[in-house]
Each structure stands twice: as C-alpha cells, then as structure tokens.
Design an enzyme around this catalytic site. Structure first.
Site, PDB file in Angstrom:
ATOM      1  N   HIS A  88     -53.087 -42.223   3.558  1.00  0.00           N
ATOM      2  CA  HIS A  88     -54.228 -42.650   2.762  1.00  0.00           C
ATOM      3  C   HIS A  88     -54.138 -44.163   2.519  1.00  0.00           C
ATOM      4  CE1 HIS A  88     -51.213 -41.627  -0.503  1.00  0.00           C
ATOM      5  NE2 HIS A  88     -51.542 -42.862  -0.814  1.00  0.00           N
TER       6      HIS A  88
HETATM    7  P1  TYD Z   1     -50.004 -38.335  -2.886  1.00  0.00           P
HETATM    8  O1  TYD Z   1     -50.344 -39.650  -3.482  1.00  0.00           O
HETATM    9  O2  TYD Z   1     -50.927 -37.782  -1.850  1.00  0.00           O
HETATM   10  O3  TYD Z   1     -48.513 -38.364  -2.316  1.00  0.00           O
HETATM   11  P2  TYD Z   1     -47.909 -39.123  -1.004  1.00  0.00           P
HETATM   12  O4  TYD Z   1     -48.665 -40.389  -0.823  1.00  0.00           O
HETATM   13  O5  TYD Z   1     -46.463 -39.341  -1.304  1.00  0.00           O
HETATM   14  O6  TYD Z   1     -48.068 -38.193   0.153  1.00  0.00           O
HETATM   15  O7  TYD Z   1     -49.853 -37.282  -4.093  1.00  0.00           O
HETATM   16  C1  TYD Z   1     -49.393 -35.971  -3.899  1.00  0.00           C
HETATM   17  C2  TYD Z   1     -49.923 -35.114  -5.057  1.00  0.00           C
HETATM   18  O8  TYD Z   1     -49.398 -35.551  -6.306  1.00  0.00           O
HETATM   19  C3  TYD Z   1     -51.437 -35.152  -5.175  1.00  0.00           C
HETATM   20  O9  TYD Z   1     -51.873 -33.841  -5.554  1.00  0.00           O
HETATM   21  C4  TYD Z   1     -51.686 -36.108  -6.312  1.00  0.00           C
HETATM   22  C5  TYD Z   1     -50.452 -35.943  -7.187  1.00  0.00           C
HETATM   23  N1  TYD Z   1     -50.035 -37.181  -7.878  1.00  0.00           N
HETATM   24  C6  TYD Z   1     -50.039 -37.234  -9.260  1.00  0.00           C
HETATM   25  O10 TYD Z   1     -50.404 -36.256  -9.949  1.00  0.00           O
HETATM   26  N2  TYD Z   1     -49.613 -38.379  -9.884  1.00  0.00           N
HETATM   27  C7  TYD Z   1     -49.197 -39.449  -9.175  1.00  0.00           C
HETATM   28  O11 TYD Z   1     -48.816 -40.480  -9.781  1.00  0.00           O
HETATM   29  C8  TYD Z   1     -49.218 -39.403  -7.733  1.00  0.00           C
HETATM   30  C9  TYD Z   1     -48.768 -40.570  -6.894  1.00  0.00           C
HETATM   31  C10 TYD Z   1     -49.644 -38.240  -7.133  1.00  0.00           C
END
Ligand code: TYD
Length: 135
Positions: free
Chosen positions: A51
C-alpha cells in the site's frame, strides 16, 4: 528516490555492554511521532505492506532480524535491505511499499506521524499509479 531515504542513527555503546539508539521527534525522526507499532512473527514467504499513504510519514526500523523493503514512487523502484538495528528507512507520502524476506525473529518497529486512519491508505496498485500520474 523522493520521499524515501535511509537514516543512520547514532549507536552508543560497545561490544561488551551492547548498544543504545535514541529516537527523538523532529531531530533524528523528521516529524512529530503520534504512533509506534511493530510487526513480528511474519513467515518468511509472506509479503506485508502493499500500500501507499496519502499523507502519513513513517520511519521503519528493523530492531531484530532482517527484511527487505521494496519502494516504488510511481517511476522508480528501490529495494532496501533492513538488517541493522541502527538504520531507519523514512517513507513519506505516495510511496508504494512492500516488505518481504522476513527472518523468523524479525521485529519491524514503525514510528508514524499520525494515528491509524484507514482513509489515508491507498491499497489498490492501479489506483496508486493513476494518482501518481495526476501529480
Ligand atoms: P497494515 O497497515 O495493512 O499492515 P502492514 O502494512 O504491516 O501489512 O495493517 C494490518 C491491520 O492492522 C489492518 O487491519 C489495519 C490494522 N492496523 C491498526 O489497527 N493500527 C495500526 O496502527 C496499523 C498500522 C494497522
């Protein structure tokens, strides 16, 4: 690459006593820190991220193990190995990023300039590319 740069932190200490790295907002971290989160227990074949953010600024620090971050600014790709506890990777707005090549013991800590807000995410790669061309 714009909005993407390595930050080398000063590490204090020695082999015997180990090392200490201090992170300070608006000093070696180039923004106000509103949130810290970390990921761990990622299987070696997994890819996280995939993303970009519209406005969020982040600094990624691999505090244990190692991983690779692939960044794309709409024009150029860059692959950055994070394998040092005293190195940060700044990722600003509009950088598509993917994390892979995780070790079993990898812990990736992230300092972020704002609270979690799903509205700030661009999770569609095609949409990201279209937005890049508009700028
Ligand atoms: P995501 O940002 O997609 O993780 P990565 O970039 O490491 O793959 O987030 C994964 C999940 O966690 C998504 O459901 C959103 C949630 N999340 C939170 O609740 N708080 C946060 O601070 C972050 C970064 C993610």
């Amino acid at each position: 690459m714009k909005n993407c740069k390595i930050i080398d932190f000063i590490k204090r200490g020695d082999r015997k006593l180990g090392y200490l790295v201090a992170l300070e907002e608006n000093r070696n971290i180039p923004f106000d820190v509103k949130r810290v989160y970390y990921t761990y227990g990622v299987e070696s074949g997994s890819i996280r991220g995939k993303h970009a953010h519209k406005e969020l600024e982040q600094v990624l620090i691999c505090v244990s193990g190692n991983l690779t971050v692939r960044c794309f600014d709409g024009e150029k790709f860059e692959e950055i190995d994070l394998d040092s506890e005293s190195t940060g990777l700044y990722i600003g707005p509009m950088i598509w990023h993917e994390m892979y090549g995780y070790d079993k013991n990898t812990v990736l800590m992230v300092l972020a300039s704002d609270y979690y807000n799903e509205e700030d995410y661009i999770r569609d790669y095609d949409k990201f590319n279209i937005l890049c061309q508009e700028v």
